[in-house]
Design a protein around this motif. Structure first.
Motif, short mmCIF file in Angstrom:
data_model
loop_
_atom_site.label_atom_id
_atom_site.label_comp_id
_atom_site.label_asym_id
_atom_site.label_seq_id
_atom_site.Cartn_x
_atom_site.Cartn_y
_atom_site.Cartn_z
N ARG A 36 0.86 -1.18 0.00
CA ARG A 36 0.00 0.00 0.00
C ARG A 36 0.90 1.24 0.00
NH1 ARG A 36 -2.71 -3.73 3.29
NH2 ARG A 36 -4.95 -3.79 3.00
N THR A 37 0.49 2.26 -0.75
CA THR A 37 1.25 3.51 -0.77
C THR A 37 0.32 4.67 -0.44
OG1 THR A 37 0.90 3.87 -3.13
CG2 THR A 37 2.88 2.66 -2.48
N TYR A 38 0.87 5.64 0.27
CA TYR A 38 0.11 6.80 0.71
C TYR A 38 0.94 8.06 0.51
CZ TYR A 38 -2.49 3.07 2.97
OH TYR A 38 -3.20 1.93 3.20
N ASP A 39 0.25 9.20 0.53
CA ASP A 39 0.95 10.47 0.41
C ASP A 39 0.45 11.45 1.47
OD1 ASP A 39 -1.54 11.43 -0.50
OD2 ASP A 39 -0.97 11.30 -2.60
N GLU A 40 0.91 12.68 1.39
CA GLU A 40 0.56 13.70 2.39
C GLU A 40 -0.94 13.98 2.42
OE1 GLU A 40 2.62 15.02 4.73
OE2 GLU A 40 4.11 13.62 3.92
N ASN A 41 -1.61 13.85 1.28
CA ASN A 41 -3.06 14.05 1.26
C ASN A 41 -3.77 12.99 2.10
OD1 ASN A 41 -3.01 16.34 -0.38
ND2 ASN A 41 -2.97 15.11 -2.23
N LEU A 43 -2.50 11.58 4.70
CA LEU A 43 -2.25 11.98 6.09
C LEU A 43 -3.25 13.04 6.51
CD1 LEU A 43 -0.58 11.77 8.68
CD2 LEU A 43 1.01 13.44 7.67
N ARG A 44 -3.55 13.99 5.64
CA ARG A 44 -4.57 15.01 5.94
C ARG A 44 -5.93 14.38 6.18
NH1 ARG A 44 -5.28 18.88 1.56
NH2 ARG A 44 -6.77 19.82 2.94
N LEU A 45 -6.28 13.39 5.36
CA LEU A 45 -7.56 12.69 5.56
C LEU A 45 -7.61 12.06 6.94
CD1 LEU A 45 -8.02 10.76 2.16
CD2 LEU A 45 -9.12 12.88 2.85
N LEU A 46 -6.54 11.38 7.30
CA LEU A 46 -6.49 10.72 8.61
C LEU A 46 -6.56 11.72 9.75
CD1 LEU A 46 -3.86 7.94 7.99
CD2 LEU A 46 -6.28 7.65 8.49
#
Length: 134
Positions: A36-41, A43-46
């Protein structure tokens, strides 16, 4: 970033992130290697979800805020659906506050009655038996 790093930065667990993914609140993007890959956006959602849950919002109530952020708005509460959730939550809180105030008044009345009865007892008379202490 990978799921472990996102969990650390968001102050949560990978299990929680997978749950959010299963509920459609967190995107399910995978790298070529399957991670799984994630970005700063993300992190904002979380951060938005966690803040709302800290305020007592149910997970499903966070969805309009997440959708608002995903749509590119600078804040999760700048969309009409998010504002509607805020309004409903305030109504719920006002109702709860009213109920708590009514209970507090009843407890205060009971305390005042009990204190008057205790003062009215004859000095030197037998102490009433308290089932909780004997």
């Amino acid at each position: 970033m990978r799921i472990g790093e996102l969990a650390d930065r968001a102050g949560t667990t990978t299990r929680t992130l997978r749950y959010y993914e299963s509920r459609g609140l967190l995107p399910a993007r995978r790298a070529v290697n399957g991670y799984r890959t994630y970005d700063e956006n993300d992190l904002r959602l979380l951060q938005q979800i966690r803040t709302l849950q800290d305020f007592g919002f149910e997970l499903e109530e966070t969805r309009p805020f997440v959708d608002c952020l995903r749509a590119g708005h600078p804040a999760g509460d700048s969309c009409p659906a998010s504002l509607a959730v805020y309004r409903r939550k305030l109504t719920d809180l006002d109702t709860l506050i009213g109920q708590l105030q009514a209970v507090r008044a009843q407890v205060g009345d009971q305390l005042a009655r009990a204190e008057l009865e205790a003062e009215a007892q004859e000095p030197g008379g037998p102490e009433p038996r308290c089932e909780l202490t004997h």
